[in-house]
Write an enzyme that holds these catalytic residues in place. Sequence first.
Site, PDB file in Angstrom:
ATOM      1  N   ASP A 138       0.808  -1.216   0.000  1.00  0.00           N
ATOM      2  CA  ASP A 138       0.000   0.000   0.000  1.00  0.00           C
ATOM      3  C   ASP A 138       0.845   1.272   0.000  1.00  0.00           C
ATOM      4  OD1 ASP A 138       1.042  -0.079   2.576  1.00  0.00           O
ATOM      5  OD2 ASP A 138      -0.820  -0.821   3.455  1.00  0.00           O
ATOM      6  N   GLU A 160      -0.494  -8.891  -1.649  1.00  0.00           N
ATOM      7  CA  GLU A 160      -1.025  -8.389  -0.383  1.00  0.00           C
ATOM      8  C   GLU A 160      -2.221  -7.455  -0.640  1.00  0.00           C
ATOM      9  OE1 GLU A 160       1.602  -7.560   3.299  1.00  0.00           O
ATOM     10  OE2 GLU A 160       0.824  -5.581   2.703  1.00  0.00           O
ATOM     11  N   GLU A 174      -1.912   5.075   3.494  1.00  0.00           N
ATOM     12  CA  GLU A 174      -1.894   3.711   2.959  1.00  0.00           C
ATOM     13  C   GLU A 174      -3.290   3.137   2.708  1.00  0.00           C
ATOM     14  OE1 GLU A 174       2.047   4.487   4.769  1.00  0.00           O
ATOM     15  OE2 GLU A 174      -0.034   4.780   5.438  1.00  0.00           O
ATOM     16  N   HIS A 254       7.090   4.155  12.919  1.00  0.00           N
ATOM     17  CA  HIS A 254       7.479   4.955  11.757  1.00  0.00           C
ATOM     18  C   HIS A 254       6.296   5.547  10.996  1.00  0.00           C
ATOM     19  CE1 HIS A 254       6.212   1.293   9.689  1.00  0.00           C
ATOM     20  NE2 HIS A 254       6.165   2.000   8.578  1.00  0.00           N
ATOM     21  N   ARG A 256       3.252   7.549   9.318  1.00  0.00           N
ATOM     22  CA  ARG A 256       3.026   8.980   9.121  1.00  0.00           C
ATOM     23  C   ARG A 256       1.952   9.530  10.060  1.00  0.00           C
ATOM     24  NH1 ARG A 256       4.473  12.260   5.047  1.00  0.00           N
ATOM     25  NH2 ARG A 256       5.309  10.482   3.909  1.00  0.00           N
ATOM     26  N   HIS A 287      13.828   4.462  12.443  1.00  0.00           N
ATOM     27  CA  HIS A 287      13.564   4.609  11.007  1.00  0.00           C
ATOM     28  C   HIS A 287      14.350   5.799  10.452  1.00  0.00           C
ATOM     29  CE1 HIS A 287      11.169   5.157   7.299  1.00  0.00           C
ATOM     30  NE2 HIS A 287      10.793   3.902   7.477  1.00  0.00           N
TER      31      HIS A 287
END
Length: 777
Positions: A138, A160, A174, A254, A256, A287
């Site tokens: 995604d 996926e 995503e 990590h 957003r 990250h």
Amino acid sequence: MRVRHGSQVSLLALVILAVGTFLVNSTLRLGTDFRSSKYALTCSVAVIVGTRPEVIKVAPVVKRLIERGTSVCIVNTNQQHVMVTSALKRFQLDSVDMSLISGNIYAEGPAAIAGHIMLSLNRFMQQVSPQVVIVQGDTTTAMVGSIAAFYNNITVAHVEAGLRTYDFQNPFPEEFHRRVVAVPSLLNFAPTPRARRALLAENIPSSRIWLSGNTVVDALFDSLSKPIPAAATALLQRIAGVHPKGRLVLVTMHRRESFEAHMEDMCDGVLDLLTQVPDAVVLLPVHTNPRVQATVKHKFGEGQKRLIICDPLEADIFPFILKEATLILTDSGGVQEEAVSLGKALLVMRAATERPEGVEVGNAVVSGRSKEKIASLSVKILTDKAEFDRMSQTHYPYGYGNSSVLITDVILSHMKNGKPTSAPMSAGPHEGGGDKDPAEKQKSWSSHQDPAQRGPLHPAPHVQSHASLLPAPAASRGGQGGGADLVVVLTVFGRATLDLQMRMLQPQTAFKGRKTHVIIFQNGKHQNIDANATKWEERGIWGGSDVTVTFTHSTLETGYYGRFLAPLIVNSQPGAYWWIFDDDVIFGNRYLENCIRVVDSGSIAVRNGRFVGNKREVAPGMEAWHDNYQATWDDDIAYDFGGHIWAGRIEWLKLAWQNPPPTVAQSEDFWISAVLKAKANVGTKKPRCPKPPHPQADIENCACSMWAAMKRKYAIMGADVNVDNLRASTFVTIHDYYDFRPMPGIERKDHHDIHPPGPKQPFNLAGTFHEQCMWFT
């Protein structure tokens, strides 16, 4: 193959409009010519990646495609420059590096990243013109890659597919990306029944959906089957130095939607955990995103007691650290799947998860992002033994490590025929959808039911103990609990061959760098082997190999099936391999390695092969001894089933016993192949035994049957069940129970070279030669 789609274009149109608006004002230099001598690209399949998780999850598919002779281009958008480059190196994948993303583009957000990727991908599609484009997950790269392929009428395969939270802000962006990718994708590979139902609910036709499992499990088990890297050993030693009896808490964050305030709360929750659990040691790989690094530096400064902050872990190191952790705290998607597949207690630091299967089987809890909830739930898991044990059982809702095989089969079938040769799963009784086409009602790797409806996948899951944090020696790679990488079962029944077979195991090259558990399984009272078994239990007899020998004797006969439970009685590593040997076989010192190669391709390995006839019987002509002849074969041969030696993955054997045989009188050889084909799309192959001048021509790769195999004693169940004449009836019972579908006639290629009578090639066993083999083909 060129395709056009006409359904559900409204969502796609919005994305095209948004990206197109950005591109009008773009100042990118887009003069790359992918047909130039610098690139000279031609490929049938293009795989678009830009982040480390994408590389990890597509690598098993790329490996299978290349093994099948397919030309593959890997296109790297560099969405995560440092991390994706490292992952590509780990999996030994060469890529076309577009070098599109720079630090200032990150600051401009997803729209800028999408815009920078779109035009170069479009140029690549136009100039290289692959038949299929594979995108994964995604990410922005996956979304833009699917749109660019759609614009160029190229088939999109989405690995996926179907994960949903139904909240566009969680995860952001995503959830939006993956909804978009489903629209142009002709081949949607859903990892779970829930994901498949989500696609059906969005009016994606069932003919475009395959229930495949998740390729991250393939990659995980593949990594753990290799020797532990020195860097992983060093890190575990560093952790142990912080607190010799500590318990490792692995933290990753990590996303957003977690930036700034939420991530600060997550950090505070970790600090509260350290305060309340004095033996907790936290490892936090940070990250590369600048906003994540800024928050971690602000909250933790130069570090805290029992807190280790490090750079992102390499893709070959992370699985070994994950395996040693007691508790995982994460906002990652892939880490959720990996942790559950290893039986780890898991806290999901997100408002919602698109992978609820981990919650349903009991490994995971969604904590949200408040420091109070993160700390309280973590403390409970680490201080309440009953809660920890409940959350530390091993389940496989995301697959068994062979998802890449099914995906590869479907893609290659589509490229060859314009459509897959086998229909995808229909909506079953627990999935809705109302599909009526009987051709679609095929079995898959998993039950059609949702995990919450069908309960745990395994009847007796292994409960993981607290991680010791003390790494095993690199030479043995035995991990938590001393689990074995290889489990070998030698059957003792009617022939006095134990000492000979143990001498064949002694020099096996597969034992080097792996922890091995050999089980001597005596069935009945036909032999007296006590003294012999005791000799081989001495560890010094195995030289430098890490081999443990267990002798188990059932005086009550267990027929043909008891030995197929034996590999499950010992502790083994995730991704471990098992073998079961009859007492009438001879094998070279590289035979186990040869079997591992076949198992890694997605099939169980067998000594001899059989096809099933149209009358639900062993195909006529297949049970013939070639007396005084030798047989060789240059390639692995696929069969319906086989026998005498069996090899596979422990996870496959667990799955087989979750779907136990309808009869235990006979036909165990057919059962193991039938159940794994029906439930996991696992095939059956005989490893190659080529003749010169083939580059792999080496008798030590081969196995054969002894002359003693001609004299057969039938096994019984219990005290008085005679199975002498039950082969035909048990064969039919198993055939019908699993709705077995034999290989099509065109695929039956029993391609042996039969050599005429003459001197036979003996096996070299520990420097001596053994009697001649009788080759069984």
